[in-house]
Design an enzyme around this catalytic site. Sequence first.
Site, PDB file in Angstrom:
ATOM      1  N   ASP A 159      90.605  -6.486  -8.432  1.00 33.13           N
ATOM      2  CA  ASP A 159      91.733  -5.614  -8.653  1.00 33.13           C
ATOM      3  C   ASP A 159      92.788  -5.991  -8.014  1.00 33.13           C
ATOM      4  OD1 ASP A 159      89.766  -3.461  -9.304  1.00 33.13           O
ATOM      5  OD2 ASP A 159      88.796  -3.910  -7.403  1.00 33.13           O
ATOM      6  N   HIS A 187      86.356   0.424  -4.888  1.00 28.45           N
ATOM      7  CA  HIS A 187      86.414  -0.257  -5.996  1.00 28.45           C
ATOM      8  C   HIS A 187      86.221   0.608  -7.124  1.00 28.45           C
ATOM      9  CE1 HIS A 187      86.192  -2.843  -9.591  1.00 28.45           C
ATOM     10  NE2 HIS A 187      85.050  -2.719  -9.689  1.00 28.45           N
TER      11      HIS A 187
HETATM   12  P1  NDP Z   1      77.550  -7.192 -16.452  1.00 27.07           P
HETATM   13  O1  NDP Z   1      76.993  -8.659 -15.970  1.00 27.07           O
HETATM   14  O2  NDP Z   1      78.852  -7.129 -17.251  1.00 27.07           O
HETATM   15  O3  NDP Z   1      77.893  -6.354 -15.162  1.00 27.07           O
HETATM   16  C1  NDP Z   1      77.040  -6.333 -13.965  1.00 27.07           C
HETATM   17  C2  NDP Z   1      77.504  -5.503 -12.994  1.00 27.07           C
HETATM   18  O4  NDP Z   1      78.823  -5.841 -12.479  1.00 27.07           O
HETATM   19  C3  NDP Z   1      77.628  -3.942 -13.386  1.00 27.07           C
HETATM   20  O5  NDP Z   1      77.076  -3.262 -12.512  1.00 27.07           O
HETATM   21  C4  NDP Z   1      79.096  -3.751 -13.500  1.00 27.07           C
HETATM   22  O6  NDP Z   1      79.624  -2.512 -13.406  1.00 27.07           O
HETATM   23  C5  NDP Z   1      79.639  -4.628 -12.328  1.00 27.07           C
HETATM   24  N1  NDP Z   1      81.242  -4.923 -12.333  1.00 27.07           N
HETATM   25  C6  NDP Z   1      81.956  -4.981 -11.412  1.00 27.07           C
HETATM   26  N2  NDP Z   1      83.076  -5.239 -11.610  1.00 27.07           N
HETATM   27  C7  NDP Z   1      83.284  -5.333 -12.887  1.00 27.07           C
HETATM   28  C8  NDP Z   1      84.277  -5.649 -13.644  1.00 27.07           C
HETATM   29  N3  NDP Z   1      85.227  -5.890 -13.347  1.00 27.07           N
HETATM   30  N4  NDP Z   1      83.857  -5.763 -15.144  1.00 27.07           N
HETATM   31  C9  NDP Z   1      82.714  -5.652 -15.481  1.00 27.07           C
HETATM   32  N5  NDP Z   1      81.758  -5.231 -14.582  1.00 27.07           N
HETATM   33  C10 NDP Z   1      82.007  -5.183 -13.421  1.00 27.07           C
HETATM   34  O7  NDP Z   1      76.511  -6.275 -17.050  1.00 27.07           O
HETATM   35  P2  NDP Z   1      75.240  -6.713 -17.979  1.00 27.07           P
HETATM   36  O8  NDP Z   1      74.585  -5.369 -18.553  1.00 27.07           O
HETATM   37  O9  NDP Z   1      75.691  -7.665 -18.962  1.00 27.07           O
HETATM   38  O10 NDP Z   1      74.192  -7.450 -17.126  1.00 27.07           O
HETATM   39  C11 NDP Z   1      73.510  -7.003 -15.863  1.00 27.07           C
HETATM   40  C12 NDP Z   1      72.245  -7.813 -15.693  1.00 27.07           C
HETATM   41  O11 NDP Z   1      71.728  -7.278 -14.617  1.00 27.07           O
HETATM   42  C13 NDP Z   1      71.153  -7.454 -16.848  1.00 27.07           C
HETATM   43  O12 NDP Z   1      70.897  -8.905 -17.323  1.00 27.07           O
HETATM   44  C14 NDP Z   1      70.146  -6.834 -16.047  1.00 27.07           C
HETATM   45  O13 NDP Z   1      68.676  -7.248 -16.593  1.00 27.07           O
HETATM   46  C15 NDP Z   1      70.236  -7.464 -14.616  1.00 27.07           C
HETATM   47  N6  NDP Z   1      69.939  -6.354 -13.654  1.00 27.07           N
HETATM   48  C16 NDP Z   1      69.131  -7.088 -12.532  1.00 27.07           C
HETATM   49  C17 NDP Z   1      68.678  -6.672 -11.406  1.00 27.07           C
HETATM   50  C18 NDP Z   1      67.868  -7.536 -10.414  1.00 27.07           C
HETATM   51  O14 NDP Z   1      68.191  -8.534 -10.477  1.00 27.07           O
HETATM   52  N7  NDP Z   1      67.025  -6.960  -9.747  1.00 27.07           N
HETATM   53  C19 NDP Z   1      68.656  -5.157 -11.260  1.00 27.07           C
HETATM   54  C20 NDP Z   1      69.497  -4.489 -12.434  1.00 27.07           C
HETATM   55  C21 NDP Z   1      70.011  -5.249 -13.569  1.00 27.07           C
HETATM   56  P3  NDP Z   1      79.968  -1.543 -14.567  1.00 27.07           P
HETATM   57  O15 NDP Z   1      78.371  -1.230 -15.096  1.00 27.07           O
HETATM   58  O16 NDP Z   1      80.286  -0.314 -13.794  1.00 27.07           O
HETATM   59  O17 NDP Z   1      80.804  -1.976 -15.522  1.00 27.07           O
END
Ligand code: NDP
Length: 328
Positions: A159, A187
């Site tokens: 941001d 955020h």
């Molecule tokens: P991303 O990598 O695109 O995003 C991950 C997180 O970052 C989301 O919560 C997203 O929020 C957040 N975020 C914060 N700021 C931003 C921003 N400016 N722009 C975009 N995102 C932002 O998500 P994916 O779905 O591609 O990947 C998530 C991964 O996490 C998956 O591979 C999943 O399996 C994994 N995962 C792992 C866990 C663990 O290790 N225990 C638990 C849960 C998930 P928002 O959704 O609000 O955009």
Amino acid sequence: TRTPVNVTVTGAAGQIGYALLFRIASGHLLGPDVPVRLRLLEIPQAVKAAEGTAMELDDCAFPLLSGIDITDDAKTAFDGVNVALLVGARPRSKGMERGDLLEANGGIFKPQGEAINAGAADDVRVLVVGNPANTNALIAQRHAPDVPAERFTAMTRLDHNRALSQLAKKLGVSVTDIRKLTIWGNHSATQYPDLFHAEVNGRNAAQAVDDQAWLENDFIPTVAKRGAAIIEARGASSAASAANAAIDHVFTWVNGTAEGDWTSAAVVSDGSYGVPEGLISSFPVTAKDGRYEIVQGLEIDEFSRGRIDASVAELVEERDAVQGLGLI
Ligand code: NDP
């Protein structure tokens, strides 16, 4: 040679993870002379994809990358961790209530906080990126009572960078001409990007803009809703810019802010500026000797006061909700 720094990335197989890992391994997180060992945490279904990313990391032959471990177990992932980047989170799906979202994330960030408490290195620093980032950070922090609370932070640097870029464009200056910009609060769409303390080539930024309508109707909403605008344009959420901001956040934390400048980060409130103690809220912060500190003594005018209070009120609601759910 130096001992490698253990960097754990959760959600490593996701979009942000993909943009983040290569920059960590190439030395942008901590500096060009600091070797790193990567620990990738993923949910079981995504471990295979993380292995694919690790293969690509191998194929880069990064001189600073001393190893990669992949796991679906938080205890293993955080054992000996120095820098933890908590990116993986449960996104809001259609029709999901806020309580369900907070509960799902509590199920992720509580055990991660516990694992950090149990196994992290003494100097551990934690950055939460996964949304709702401030409250996820609060949950993790509350489950790591043996780690100094100040080591838990959430990201508002994206941001901050967005605000820098918008202001530079408006004034036809370079981002390097701007100092002391601040993102306050959560955020989320309620965040408050503050120009009243910012300086452009030494001059007050709000005065340089001299356009309250632009500030209220253009600048603030553009910064606060930039994520949605990117999804609309790109068909996918911002990932490289989020990864870049995570790199900036940690690099600044470790290496410091420039004299006469500050940055923005969500850190545990000490009660400054009327933000209830213990909340993880964004403030103007300086970094020195590896610590983020809240800039003190700024005068807050009525306009800013209202905006800060509204965003902080949202954080209080989120905190009360997770408290009600027994997550903290
Ligand atoms: P991303 O990598 O695109 O995003 C991950 C997180 O970052 C989301 O919560 C997203 O929020 C957040 N975020 C914060 N700021 C931003 C921003 N400016 N722009 C975009 N995102 C932002 O998500 P994916 O779905 O591609 O990947 C998530 C991964 O996490 C998956 O591979 C999943 O399996 C994994 N995962 C792992 C866990 C663990 O290790 N225990 C638990 C849960 C998930 P928002 O959704 O609000 O955009």
